[in-house]
Write a protein that holds these residues in place. Structure first.
Motif, PDB file in Angstrom:
ATOM      1  N   ALA A 253      16.254  12.678  -3.040  1.00  0.00           N
ATOM      2  CA  ALA A 253      15.006  13.226  -3.558  1.00  0.00           C
ATOM      3  C   ALA A 253      14.647  12.590  -4.895  1.00  0.00           C
ATOM      4  CB  ALA A 253      15.116  14.737  -3.697  1.00  0.00           C
ATOM      5  N   LEU A 254      13.360  12.472  -5.147  1.00  0.00           N
ATOM      6  CA  LEU A 254      12.864  11.936  -6.410  1.00  0.00           C
ATOM      7  C   LEU A 254      12.681  13.073  -7.405  1.00  0.00           C
ATOM      8  CD1 LEU A 254      10.136   9.505  -5.042  1.00  0.00           C
ATOM      9  CD2 LEU A 254      12.477   8.959  -5.693  1.00  0.00           C
ATOM     10  N   GLY A 255      13.084  12.834  -8.630  1.00  0.00           N
ATOM     11  CA  GLY A 255      12.961  13.855  -9.654  1.00  0.00           C
ATOM     12  C   GLY A 255      11.675  13.717 -10.446  1.00  0.00           C
ATOM     13  N   GLU A 256      11.436  14.686 -11.319  1.00  0.00           N
ATOM     14  CA  GLU A 256      10.298  14.641 -12.230  1.00  0.00           C
ATOM     15  C   GLU A 256      10.512  13.542 -13.270  1.00  0.00           C
ATOM     16  OE1 GLU A 256       7.552  16.424 -12.427  1.00  0.00           O
ATOM     17  OE2 GLU A 256       7.837  18.241 -11.235  1.00  0.00           O
ATOM     18  N   GLN A 257       9.429  12.899 -13.661  1.00  0.00           N
ATOM     19  CA  GLN A 257       9.477  11.959 -14.774  1.00  0.00           C
ATOM     20  C   GLN A 257       9.358  12.766 -16.064  1.00  0.00           C
ATOM     21  OE1 GLN A 257       9.876   8.382 -14.570  1.00  0.00           O
ATOM     22  NE2 GLN A 257      10.603   9.149 -12.606  1.00  0.00           N
ATOM     23  N   LYS A 258      10.423  12.795 -16.857  1.00  0.00           N
ATOM     24  CA  LYS A 258      10.491  13.704 -17.999  1.00  0.00           C
ATOM     25  C   LYS A 258       9.467  13.376 -19.073  1.00  0.00           C
ATOM     26  CE  LYS A 258      15.387  14.740 -17.241  1.00  0.00           C
ATOM     27  NZ  LYS A 258      16.757  14.719 -17.815  1.00  0.00           N
TER      28      LYS A 258
ATOM     29  N   ILE B  93       0.857  -1.180   0.000  1.00  0.00           N
ATOM     30  CA  ILE B  93       0.000   0.000   0.000  1.00  0.00           C
ATOM     31  C   ILE B  93       0.896   1.234   0.000  1.00  0.00           C
ATOM     32  CG2 ILE B  93      -1.793   1.278   1.232  1.00  0.00           C
ATOM     33  CD1 ILE B  93      -2.551  -1.362   2.587  1.00  0.00           C
ATOM     34  N   LEU B  94       0.668   2.130  -0.960  1.00  0.00           N
ATOM     35  CA  LEU B  94       1.499   3.325  -1.091  1.00  0.00           C
ATOM     36  C   LEU B  94       0.635   4.581  -1.070  1.00  0.00           C
ATOM     37  CD1 LEU B  94       3.958   2.203  -3.943  1.00  0.00           C
ATOM     38  CD2 LEU B  94       4.433   2.313  -1.479  1.00  0.00           C
ATOM     39  N   ASP B  95       1.105   5.578  -0.343  1.00  0.00           N
ATOM     40  CA  ASP B  95       0.536   6.930  -0.364  1.00  0.00           C
ATOM     41  C   ASP B  95       1.658   7.872  -0.782  1.00  0.00           C
ATOM     42  OD1 ASP B  95      -0.638   9.362   0.016  1.00  0.00           O
ATOM     43  OD2 ASP B  95      -0.848   9.192   2.196  1.00  0.00           O
ATOM     44  N   PRO B  96       1.884   8.047  -2.088  1.00  0.00           N
ATOM     45  CA  PRO B  96       3.051   8.822  -2.547  1.00  0.00           C
ATOM     46  C   PRO B  96       3.008  10.294  -2.138  1.00  0.00           C
ATOM     47  CG  PRO B  96       2.199   7.429  -4.310  1.00  0.00           C
ATOM     48  CD  PRO B  96       1.187   7.425  -3.227  1.00  0.00           C
ATOM     49  N   ILE B  97       1.815  10.874  -2.048  1.00  0.00           N
ATOM     50  CA  ILE B  97       1.720  12.270  -1.613  1.00  0.00           C
ATOM     51  C   ILE B  97       1.950  12.368  -0.110  1.00  0.00           C
ATOM     52  CG2 ILE B  97       0.225  14.309  -1.565  1.00  0.00           C
ATOM     53  CD1 ILE B  97       1.078  13.521  -4.341  1.00  0.00           C
TER      54      ILE B  97
ATOM     55  N   GLY C  61      10.811  15.811  -5.439  1.00  0.00           N
ATOM     56  CA  GLY C  61      11.585  16.363  -4.334  1.00  0.00           C
ATOM     57  C   GLY C  61      11.213  15.769  -2.993  1.00  0.00           C
ATOM     58  N   ASN C  62      10.048  15.136  -2.924  1.00  0.00           N
ATOM     59  CA  ASN C  62       9.624  14.514  -1.675  1.00  0.00           C
ATOM     60  C   ASN C  62      10.438  13.246  -1.426  1.00  0.00           C
ATOM     61  OD1 ASN C  62       8.174  13.903   0.612  1.00  0.00           O
ATOM     62  ND2 ASN C  62       6.414  13.051  -0.472  1.00  0.00           N
ATOM     63  N   THR C  63      10.860  13.034  -0.201  1.00  0.00           N
ATOM     64  CA  THR C  63      11.659  11.850   0.135  1.00  0.00           C
ATOM     65  C   THR C  63      10.905  10.859   1.008  1.00  0.00           C
ATOM     66  OG1 THR C  63      12.622  12.963   2.068  1.00  0.00           O
ATOM     67  CG2 THR C  63      13.813  13.142  -0.030  1.00  0.00           C
ATOM     68  N   GLU C  64       9.678  11.162   1.420  1.00  0.00           N
ATOM     69  CA  GLU C  64       8.934  10.267   2.294  1.00  0.00           C
ATOM     70  C   GLU C  64       7.541   9.997   1.740  1.00  0.00           C
ATOM     71  OE1 GLU C  64       8.859  11.702   6.291  1.00  0.00           O
ATOM     72  OE2 GLU C  64      10.970  11.208   6.657  1.00  0.00           O
ATOM     73  N   TRP C  65       7.214   8.727   1.625  1.00  0.00           N
ATOM     74  CA  TRP C  65       5.883   8.276   1.235  1.00  0.00           C
ATOM     75  C   TRP C  65       5.266   7.507   2.396  1.00  0.00           C
ATOM     76  CZ3 TRP C  65       6.233   5.721  -4.318  1.00  0.00           C
ATOM     77  CH2 TRP C  65       6.690   6.682  -5.246  1.00  0.00           C
ATOM     78  N   GLY C  66       3.939   7.375   2.370  1.00  0.00           N
ATOM     79  CA  GLY C  66       3.271   6.457   3.279  1.00  0.00           C
ATOM     80  C   GLY C  66       3.309   5.052   2.710  1.00  0.00           C
TER      81      GLY C  66
END
Length: 756
Positions: free
Chosen positions: A229-234, A117-121, A185-190
């Protein structure tokens, strides 16, 4: 309102939480970047797996909630520029597994397996679930804070592999960042991890979730921390074109516009058509958390048919949405209102009241997060003229604003506009347009025990400027032993939901004491008060895992506050560790009929006051077995009739390859002599063969005397590439009382998923 206050005074005041506040930092999994390419093969050969932290020590959710699980499970995670990876070791010394099917989207609630289970935001607003069985059967779904809005039919591209060893099975997953919505740029997900082990009938979780909450509860996730940090998916664009060839034979109508004959019929006035068609869907990521979906000339012929039900009420039935375009982020639009009244219900778009398709020219939807705590959705769709249905343009927009840890304020605007009207069509004020707007607040304490909600909704129609709104108030409590809710809603008679579903505002009625009189829908405002209470006991060290008692109370009132109908229901159930169970219900009802009710065989039921009661008994078999029997019986009164209802389902299967389900319901209603005896049969055999985890064949037969229809639907699906399918679908409808053909169709369809 006074009815709500009286009931609330009787409702247990449970403002203080019984559960400890959940801290995500108690469950922490570090994700390391892989310097080498990871092969998804179910083997931990890459160096990053040796480096990665291991999460384990699961908690039971069922049957012994809040105890540590004795079944060992280890999880590691890694990532690179394109994927987040998970390696899960599910230890099992038996090397035998419960796997009911190889068909995609097989639930781990009915199979052994693991789920991420992932909460990316990471704002507890929406989640993604990716699950896999020991036979590498994938399932994925998406949901919001309302678990009734889970979209099991949501599909997306990801990869997995499984190795079955003597003492464990190993699942390796690769989930593309393009599939998910997150803030760059977010480094933490649920995150949470679930494991199902049906041999021991155990469901366990990495985080300790209180027993009264769903295993998917977004408030009880741990923390997935990326090492960077995660980057944008181009480039995040997917194009899914499709092409179909099909034939249709129509024996009910004397004329059919379209193509030349294709399928032979069995009547003098049969009409046949052959057609070729094509279109495409597309997904375009505006950024990592905002997505644009659009569809041109969509086709949903491969969607599974609805499972029919016998309707003994005077109101319409709410069937679930199955069309893929409407599913992603669907909670943004559909989670307004309540279970039985929804201002927006996507099945009102592109389908008539009998679920027949109305051609859709295009659809577009923008959805996702525009800020950390703000989700938005905007959708527009254009349908074409079809028979008596005018072309329509539909627009829906909604905003969800998170407040605090779990609470939410949300609003919406809906617009249906008839297009291309001419002549007399322009004189029908109700058909010109329909608009709706509403605002809701949902206040939830930090650990999810107490919840309060309120909403105000308004509709706009030409010539209607009063009695065109509804409001709702509700409160719920979720405790370990006691759970319950109470809700009050007030609907004005001229509230219209052209893009929604309100199941009581229109009543099916006959205009006289005989079936020679015309039937109609009667529109009237109403108020309702609904209260449900559940008491759950969980014996320890016993074959019994739950003893459940329930009390429900429902009252509906006319606009003048006089009683329309009510019921009181008392239930009890005992559920065992082997997944079997028994339950009983006693129900008392009262109905004030104002109009003739078209149900008895000989003539409609006359208006009047009816008081009646009935009792039902049900048995649930061990769902893990290759032979499962469920059954039930209800007897007592129904209006002025004696009712006997019998339910039976039998499942025979060879796991995980073949299954045959036979379900049947018989309603025998013995009315007084002049009304006659009404017998309603609903029989639904379903055969399913999952030859591999890429090739599936399902045949569903439904014999329904209430609808005078016998339906055959057979579907072959071959997934020849990830998210790319070949379908062959055959459907046939007959009158159930004569077996004369109504219509039949055959469709050959293929699509292919291009990632750009």
């Amino acid at each position: 309102m006074r009815f709500f206050l009286i009931a609330l005074l009787q409702f247990p005041l449970l403002a203080v939480s019984q559960s400890a506040i959940h801290d995500p930092s108690d469950y922490f999994l570090k994700v390391y970047r892989s310097a080498e390419k990871i092969d998804v093969d179910g083997e931990a050969n890459e160096r990053v797996w040796a480096k990665g932290e291991v999460a384990g020590e699961f908690w039971q959710l069922f049957p012994r909630a809040e105890d540590k699980s004795e079944i060992k499970t280890n999880i590691r995670a890694a990532f690179d520029d394109d994927f987040v990876y998970f390696l899960i070791e599910a230890f099992d010394s038996t090397n035998t597994y419960v796997s009911q099917s190889l068909k995609r989207d097989a639930s781990i609630g009915l199979n052994d397996g693991v789920a991420i289970i992932l909460d990316p935001i990471n704002k507890k607003s929406n989640g993604f679930v990716f699950s896999c069985t020991p036979y590498n059967v994938q399932s994925e779904y998406q949901y919001g804070t309302d678990y009734a809005g889970i979209t099991y039919a949501w599909d997306n591209k990801w990869y997995s592999a499984v190795k079955r060893l003597d003492d464990r099975y190993v699942v390796e997953m690769a989930i593309p960042f393009k599939t998910l919505r997150y803030n760059a740029g977010n480094t933490e997900w649920g995150i949470n991890i679930l494991r199902s082990d049906l041999k021991s009938n155990q469901l366990s979780s990495w985080t300790n979730i209180p027993v009264q909450f769903s295993a998917l509860d977004l408030g009880y996730l741990g923390t997935l921390q990326f090492d960077g940090a995660l980057g944008e998916q181009k480039s995040n664009i997917s194009i899914i074109p499709y092409a179909i060839a099909g034939g249709h034979g129509d024996s009910e109508n004397s004329t059919v516009e379209g193509w030349s004959g294709f399928i032979p019929g069995n009547g003098k006035n049969d009409n046949h058509s052959f057609h070729l068609n094509a279109g495409f869907d597309a997904k375009v990521a505006i950024n990592a958390s905002l997505n644009l979906d659009f569809t041109i000339n969509p086709d949903f012929s491969q969607v599974e048919v609805d499972q029919q039900v016998t309707n003994l009420t005077r109101y319409s039935i709410l069937y679930p949405e199955r069309r893929t375009f409407f599913l992603e982020n669907s909670d943004l639009f559909s989670n307004f209102g309540s279970t039985t009244f929804k201002p927006f219900f996507s099945r009102s778009l592109g389908l008539d009241e009998n679920a027949n398709a109305i051609p859709i020219l295009y659809g577009a939807r923008l959805s996702g997060n525009v800020a950390k705590k703000v989700r938005v959705g905007v959708m527009n769709m254009q349908t074409l003229k079809s028979g008596d249905f005018a072309a329509q343009n539909y627009t829906a927009a909604s905003v969800h604003q998170r407040i605090g840890a779990r609470s939410l304020i949300k609003g919406y605007f809906l617009n249906r506009e008839a297009t291309g009207l001419t002549g007399e069509e322009l004189n029908d004020d109700l058909s010109l347009y329909g608009r709706n707007a509403g605002l809701e607040v949902n206040l939830i304490d930090r650990n999810g025990v107490n919840q309060f909600w309120a909403g105000y909704h308004k509709s706009i129609k030409k010539g209607i400027d009063k009695e065109n709104d509804f409001y709702q108030l509700g409160y719920s409590y979720s405790g370990r032993t006691y759970s319950g809710f109470i809700e009050w809603a007030d609907f004005s008679k001229d509230y219209y939901a052209d893009m929604g579903f309100i199941n009581r505002i229109e009543t099916h009625a006959q205009m006289g004491a005989s079936y020679t009189a015309p039937d109609t829908l009667i529109r009237a405002g109403f108020k309702h008060l609904y209260n449900h209470n559940t008491f759950t006991l969980r014996p320890k060290d016993s074959k019994v895992v739950q003893v459940v008692f329930g009390l429900s109370n429902f009252m509906a009132f006319f606009d003048n506050n006089k009683l329309s109908d009510k019921y009181h229901s008392l239930t009890g159930g005992v559920y065992f560790k082997n997944t079997s169970g028994i339950n009983v219900e006693y129900k008392i009802q009262e109905d004030n009929l104002l109009y003739y009710f078209p149900l008895p065989t000989n003539k409609p039921l006359a208006p009047g006051n009816y008081k009646y009661s009935n009792v039902s008994f049900n048995y649930l078999g061990d769902e893990r077995k290759n032979f499962v029997i469920n059954g039930g019986v209800m007897f007592g009164k129904y209006y002025n009739a004696d009712i006997r209802q019998y339910n039976l389902s039998m499942l025979i299967r060879k796991q995980p390859y073949y299954s045959m389900m036979l379900s049947a319901q018989f309603n025998d209603l013995l009315f007084p002599m002049d009304y006659g005896r009404t017998k309603l049969w609903l029989i639904g055999p379903k055969l399913e063969a999952t030859l591999t985890n890429k090739l599936f064949w399902t045949t569903f037969l439904q014999f329904n005397t209430q609808e005078n229809n016998f339906n055959i639907n057979s579907r072959i699906q071959y997934r020849y590439s990830p998210m790319s399918d070949f379908f062959l679908v055959y459907s046939d409808n007959y009158y159930s009382n004569s077996f004369v053909n109504k219509n039949r169709a055959i469709v050959l369809k293929f699509n292919y998923w291009f990632s750009l």
